[in-house]
Scaffold this active site. Structure first.
Site, PDB file in Angstrom:
ATOM      1  N   GLY A 101      -1.499  -0.240   1.622  1.00 47.28           N
ATOM      2  CA  GLY A 101      -2.614  -0.015   2.541  1.00 47.28           C
ATOM      3  C   GLY A 101      -2.272   0.960   3.661  1.00 47.28           C
TER       4      GLY A 101
ATOM      5  N   GLU B 202      -2.980   4.166   2.173  1.00 47.95           N
ATOM      6  CA  GLU B 202      -4.441   4.270   2.001  1.00 47.95           C
ATOM      7  C   GLU B 202      -5.112   4.606   3.338  1.00 47.95           C
ATOM      8  OE1 GLU B 202      -4.466   0.428   0.022  1.00 47.95           O
ATOM      9  OE2 GLU B 202      -5.451   1.313  -1.722  1.00 47.95           O
TER      10      GLU B 202
ATOM     11  N   GLU C 288       1.955  -1.454  -5.013  1.00 48.80           N
ATOM     12  CA  GLU C 288       1.284  -2.732  -5.304  1.00 48.80           C
ATOM     13  C   GLU C 288       1.641  -3.306  -6.674  1.00 48.80           C
ATOM     14  OE1 GLU C 288      -0.118  -0.141  -3.873  1.00 48.80           O
ATOM     15  OE2 GLU C 288      -1.421  -0.783  -2.228  1.00 48.80           O
TER      16      GLU C 288
ATOM     17  N   ALA D 297      -0.962  -3.652   3.492  1.00 53.79           N
ATOM     18  CA  ALA D 297      -1.663  -4.903   3.776  1.00 53.79           C
ATOM     19  C   ALA D 297      -0.634  -5.991   4.062  1.00 53.79           C
ATOM     20  CB  ALA D 297      -2.540  -5.288   2.593  1.00 53.79           C
TER      21      ALA D 297
HETATM   22  C1  LIG Z   1      -5.049  -3.507  -0.445  1.00 51.97           C
HETATM   23  C2  LIG Z   1      -3.676  -3.204  -0.015  1.00 51.97           C
HETATM   24  C3  LIG Z   1      -2.584  -3.851  -0.624  1.00 51.97           C
HETATM   25  C4  LIG Z   1      -1.237  -3.628  -0.092  1.00 51.97           C
HETATM   26  O1  LIG Z   1      -1.017  -2.836   0.793  1.00 51.97           O
HETATM   27  S1  LIG Z   1       0.002  -4.585  -0.742  1.00 51.97           S
HETATM   28  C5  LIG Z   1       1.427  -4.214   0.236  1.00 51.97           C
HETATM   29  C6  LIG Z   1       2.063  -2.946  -0.198  1.00 51.97           C
HETATM   30  N1  LIG Z   1       3.256  -2.713   0.587  1.00 51.97           N
HETATM   31  C7  LIG Z   1       4.478  -3.080   0.166  1.00 51.97           C
HETATM   32  O2  LIG Z   1       4.642  -3.634  -0.898  1.00 51.97           O
HETATM   33  C8  LIG Z   1       5.621  -2.763   1.087  1.00 51.97           C
HETATM   34  C9  LIG Z   1       6.441  -3.983   1.330  1.00 51.97           C
HETATM   35  N2  LIG Z   1       7.539  -3.740   2.234  1.00 51.97           N
HETATM   36  C10 LIG Z   1       8.667  -3.073   1.878  1.00 51.97           C
HETATM   37  O3  LIG Z   1       8.815  -2.573   0.776  1.00 51.97           O
HETATM   38  C11 LIG Z   1       9.776  -3.048   2.869  1.00 51.97           C
HETATM   39  O4  LIG Z   1       9.587  -4.078   3.777  1.00 51.97           O
HETATM   40  C12 LIG Z   1       9.902  -1.711   3.663  1.00 51.97           C
HETATM   41  C13 LIG Z   1      10.274  -0.584   2.691  1.00 51.97           C
HETATM   42  C14 LIG Z   1       8.619  -1.368   4.387  1.00 51.97           C
HETATM   43  C15 LIG Z   1      11.027  -1.857   4.702  1.00 51.97           C
HETATM   44  O5  LIG Z   1      12.180  -2.333   4.116  1.00 51.97           O
HETATM   45  P1  LIG Z   1      13.419  -2.791   5.048  1.00 51.97           P
HETATM   46  O6  LIG Z   1      13.758  -1.693   5.948  1.00 51.97           O
HETATM   47  O7  LIG Z   1      14.468  -3.321   4.127  1.00 51.97           O
HETATM   48  O8  LIG Z   1      12.839  -3.966   5.956  1.00 51.97           O
HETATM   49  P2  LIG Z   1      12.340  -5.422   5.523  1.00 51.97           P
HETATM   50  O9  LIG Z   1      13.344  -6.423   5.968  1.00 51.97           O
HETATM   51  O10 LIG Z   1      11.929  -5.457   4.090  1.00 51.97           O
HETATM   52  O11 LIG Z   1      10.982  -5.550   6.364  1.00 51.97           O
HETATM   53  C16 LIG Z   1      11.012  -5.752   7.757  1.00 51.97           C
HETATM   54  C17 LIG Z   1      10.066  -6.876   8.100  1.00 51.97           C
HETATM   55  O12 LIG Z   1       8.735  -6.415   7.817  1.00 51.97           O
HETATM   56  C18 LIG Z   1       8.108  -7.371   6.962  1.00 51.97           C
HETATM   57  N3  LIG Z   1       7.167  -6.653   6.093  1.00 51.97           N
HETATM   58  C19 LIG Z   1       7.369  -5.471   5.474  1.00 51.97           C
HETATM   59  N4  LIG Z   1       6.295  -5.105   4.789  1.00 51.97           N
HETATM   60  C20 LIG Z   1       5.371  -6.076   4.988  1.00 51.97           C
HETATM   61  C21 LIG Z   1       4.027  -6.275   4.536  1.00 51.97           C
HETATM   62  N5  LIG Z   1       3.393  -5.348   3.773  1.00 51.97           N
HETATM   63  N6  LIG Z   1       3.392  -7.383   4.902  1.00 51.97           N
HETATM   64  C22 LIG Z   1       3.992  -8.293   5.690  1.00 51.97           C
HETATM   65  N7  LIG Z   1       5.244  -8.163   6.172  1.00 51.97           N
HETATM   66  C23 LIG Z   1       5.923  -7.061   5.819  1.00 51.97           C
HETATM   67  C24 LIG Z   1       9.226  -8.003   6.190  1.00 51.97           C
HETATM   68  O13 LIG Z   1       8.829  -9.216   5.639  1.00 51.97           O
HETATM   69  C25 LIG Z   1      10.279  -8.125   7.254  1.00 51.97           C
HETATM   70  O14 LIG Z   1       9.914  -9.228   8.068  1.00 51.97           O
HETATM   71  P3  LIG Z   1      11.028 -10.306   8.529  1.00 51.97           P
HETATM   72  O15 LIG Z   1      11.976  -9.494   9.365  1.00 51.97           O
HETATM   73  O16 LIG Z   1      10.245 -11.307   9.300  1.00 51.97           O
HETATM   74  O17 LIG Z   1      11.654 -10.829   7.287  1.00 51.97           O
END
Ligand code: A1D88
Length: 256
Positions: free
Chosen positions: A108, A111, A131, A62
């Site tokens: 998500g 999911e 999460e 998400a």
């Molecule tokens: C009901 C459902 C609820 C949910 O789904 S809650 C969300 C659950 N997901 C997460 O917690 C994952 C969050 N993201 C990460 O852990 C990491 O990211 C990754 C492992 C996917 C990748 O890590 P790396 O390779 O170091 O890249 P990076 O610089 O962290 O991310 C690249 C760009 O992608 C954006 N991004 C990543 N995940 C999300 C997200 N879930 N929502 C919004 N943006 C996201 C970042 O912010 C950044 O962006 P910028 O380059 O602009 O700083």
């Protein structure tokens, strides 16, 4: 569609999530996915659906940034219900849905992948429900689907640690059926989709519906339905054609 690219070829519809940098599932993206599944349901050019992500990841979940624009409990609950509605529809969809997961399927994103009927992964992909790391819990039925594949204890471990498993591990745990290199993944997924696309649509539809009885632990109801559908496929045009083709030692020509 703004965040989706849909391509149809050889009776296979490929949906590519196209929302850089992480294909985060914003409300708008979920809305678009719902519309695409609505359209594809009666599209005879789409017998099988393949989902993949552009860029580095399948989907990182998400949209965490969008979370900061929502300020009340009811809106978050509605968001959860909205995603769940789509994923329930996918799980019960009459056409086969295959996810080709590279990079990461987190939150998500996983999911979404779990609502597909088959998951193929790249060996080094990360799959998890992180999460709790954010002080949250899954909202798109992750707590209900993950244990179906990996069991309650492994699901609990993945949730409370927020640590993902690799594609290879996902195959060992039954969360995915096969792991490939990034370079091979899509070709393998397409080959699988092609095999399914060569079958009769009716037999695929019945099979997917029957598998859901098994997934819900409804053996007796599922077995009863199976014998009913067994009768229906026999008298169907494609059932007649399939049996006739075997007897005549030729490939069947299903009319769907
Ligand atoms: C009901 C459902 C609820 C949910 O789904 S809650 C969300 C659950 N997901 C997460 O917690 C994952 C969050 N993201 C990460 O852990 C990491 O990211 C990754 C492992 C996917 C990748 O890590 P790396 O390779 O170091 O890249 P990076 O610089 O962290 O991310 C690249 C760009 O992608 C954006 N991004 C990543 N995940 C999300 C997200 N879930 N929502 C919004 N943006 C996201 C970042 O912010 C950044 O962006 P910028 O380059 O602009 O700083």
């Amino acid at each position: 569609m703004g965040f989706l690219q849909v391509q149809k070829e050889n009776k296979i519809a490929t949906i590519q999530l196209n929302r850089p940098p992480a294909n985060a599932l914003s409300t708008q993206l979920i809305r678009e996915l719902s519309e695409v599944f609505e359209e594809l349901e009666n599209d005879s050019e789409a017998k099988v659906i393949l989902i993949k992500g552009e860029g580095r990841f399948f989907s990182a979940g998400a949209d965490i940034k969008e979370f900061t624009t929502i300020d009340n409990e009811a809106e978050f609950a509605d968001l959860g219900a909205f995603g769940q509605q789509l994923f329930d529809r996918m799980e019960n969809y009459p056409k086969l849905i295959i996810a080709a997961i590279h990079g990461a399927a987190l939150g998500g994103g996983l999911e979404l992948a779990m609502a597909c009927h088959i998951r193929l992964v790249s060996s080094d992909a990360k799959l998890g429900l992180p999460e709790l790391q954010l002080g949250l819990i899954p909202g798109f039925a992750g707590t209900q689907r993950l244990p179906r594949f990996v069991g309650t204890a492994k699901a609990a471990e993945m949730l409370v640690t927020s640590e993902p498993i690799s594609g290879e591990e996902a195959v060992r745990w039954g969360l995915a059926t096969a792991a490939y290199s990034d370079a091979e993944l899509f070709e393998k997924a397409y080959r699988l989709a092609s095999k399914a696309a060569a079958k009769s649509s009716l037999s695929i539809r019945y099979t997917l519906e029957l598998l859901q009885y098994a997934a819900r632990g409804q053996y007796s109801e599922g077995a009863k339905k199976e014998s009913e559908y067994f009768g229906k496929v026999f008298v169907s045009e494609d059932g007649q054609e399939g049996v006739q083709a075997f007897v005549e030692k030729r490939q069947p020509n299903f009319k769907n």
